[in-house]
Design an enzyme around this catalytic site. Structure first.
Site, mmCIF file in Angstrom:
data_model
loop_
_atom_site.group_PDB
_atom_site.id
_atom_site.type_symbol
_atom_site.label_atom_id
_atom_site.label_comp_id
_atom_site.label_asym_id
_atom_site.label_seq_id
_atom_site.Cartn_x
_atom_site.Cartn_y
_atom_site.Cartn_z
ATOM 1 N N THR A 49 0.825 -1.205 0.000
ATOM 2 C CA THR A 49 0.000 0.000 0.000
ATOM 3 C C THR A 49 0.858 1.254 0.000
ATOM 4 O O THR A 49 0.430 2.305 -0.467
ATOM 5 C CB THR A 49 -0.941 -0.004 1.216
ATOM 6 N N TYR A 138 5.654 -12.179 5.043
ATOM 7 C CA TYR A 138 4.537 -11.600 4.296
ATOM 8 C C TYR A 138 4.135 -12.610 3.228
ATOM 9 O O TYR A 138 4.788 -12.747 2.202
ATOM 10 C CB TYR A 138 4.978 -10.277 3.679
ATOM 11 N N LYS A 166 2.179 -12.023 8.250
ATOM 12 C CA LYS A 166 1.030 -11.347 7.654
ATOM 13 C C LYS A 166 0.513 -12.292 6.582
ATOM 14 O O LYS A 166 1.144 -12.497 5.545
ATOM 15 C CB LYS A 166 1.415 -9.993 7.049
ATOM 16 N N ILE A 207 -3.594 -6.500 9.619
ATOM 17 C CA ILE A 207 -2.807 -5.430 9.013
ATOM 18 C C ILE A 207 -3.633 -4.939 7.842
ATOM 19 O O ILE A 207 -3.829 -5.648 6.864
ATOM 20 C CB ILE A 207 -1.417 -5.917 8.588
#
Length: 307
Positions: A49, A138, A166, A207
């Site tokens: 992001t 991730y 995540k 998250i």
């Protein structure tokens, strides 16, 4: 996991740009303080992001330095350092480890070259063994083209320098990881629509991208859950879910930046190859988010987009 124990609603924060596409640290500070004041209790900086593929090495270092100063220890800060080159990941993570205020490194499952499970274990073990910062896996197969298996996540959870994951996969896989992880290993969903269910299943939290624009509602949802008010928590998640999906109806982070700009946060445009929304796309996003017509162009949205 100490710093992450109380971090249930973390924001994967955007990188604001000015009209010349330079990073706007004043707008970043304003947005960060607002989110903390309204219930976000952790951040990923320099993630998907945050448009990390469009940032140079030096920009990332400067961004992380400024962000560490902005947050100033109030909540945990996770900085993106991963790549599909193990040696470069190690070198960059150790560089970031020297920055005050960075607590964890977010290391993505290597994209494009698509290692198998043994390769993933070797990559993350090599990084974790060689860096001076706890790392967070991730796992986002929709972007990397390859998925770390649930069993592999559990195996890596026992490494003393791998603090969390995540996880952007199914709830069933999230549930397996929560059940079998090392007790000191934190689990976060990276899927906004899973935020409530993940917490109920025993994950540490989310998250989030949607917490930029719906931080009040997401904070209320979790707080309602903790009070045992399951009806309110469920109602909020049901209200949020279609809006969370809408923030990804065009390449991210262009939708969330469009909303933030309309709210007065002035986070600017996206860098190529991600384009800002055109007028037709804005109308479609307004409809999907149940916003007034032309509000994204007029930039007259309130800070609280709740019912």
């Amino acid at each position: 996991m100490t710093l992450l124990q109380n971090a249930d609603l973390m924001t994967a924060i955007v990188t604001p740009f000015d009209d010349e596409e330079n990073i706007d640290y004043g707008r970043l500070e304003y947005l960060t303080n607002y989110l903390i004041e309204h219930g976000s209790n952790g951040f990923v900086i320099g993630g998907t992001t945050g448009e990390t593929p469009e940032l140079t090495h030096d920009e990332k270092i400067e961004l992380y330095q400024h962000f560490g100063e902005i947050v100033n220890g109030r909540v945990p800060v996770i900085a993106g350092t991963g790549s599909n080159n193990t040696k470069e990941t190690i070198a960059f993570t150790n560089e970031v480890a020297q920055i005050n205020g960075i607590d964890y490194a977010l290391v993505v499952v290597p994209p494009y070259n698509k290692p198998n499970q043994r390769g993933m274990v070797a990559h993350f073990t090599a990084v974790a063994d060689s860096v001076d910062l706890p790392i967070i896996i991730y796992n986002i197969p929709g972007r990397t083209g390859v998925k770390m298996a649930q069993e592999t996540v559990v195996e890596l959870s026992h490494h003393q320098n791998i603090a969390a994951v995540k996880q952007c996969t199914s709830l069933e896989e999230l549930e397996y990881i929560v059940e079998h992880r090392d007790p000191d290993f934190a689990v976060f969903t990276g899927e906004d629509a899973q935020a409530l269910t993940a917490r109920v299943l025993g994950a540490n939290g989310v998250i989030s991208v949607a917490s930029h624009t719906y931080v009040d509602q997401m904070r209320q949802m979790y707080d309602s859950l903790y009070r045992g008010d399951y009806q309110t928590a469920g109602k909020l998640q049901r209200w949020l879910t279609p809006r969370m999906a809408a923030l990804f109806m065009f390449p991210s982070p262009s939708p969330v930046k469009a909303v933030l700009n309309a709210q007065g946060f002035n986070v600017g445009s996206c860098r190529l190859p991600i384009l800002p929304l055109n007028e037709e796309e804005k109308r479609k996003l307004e409809t999907a988010l149940s916003l007034p017509t032309n509000s994204l162009t007029a930039k007259n949205l309130p800070l609280n987009l709740g019912e």
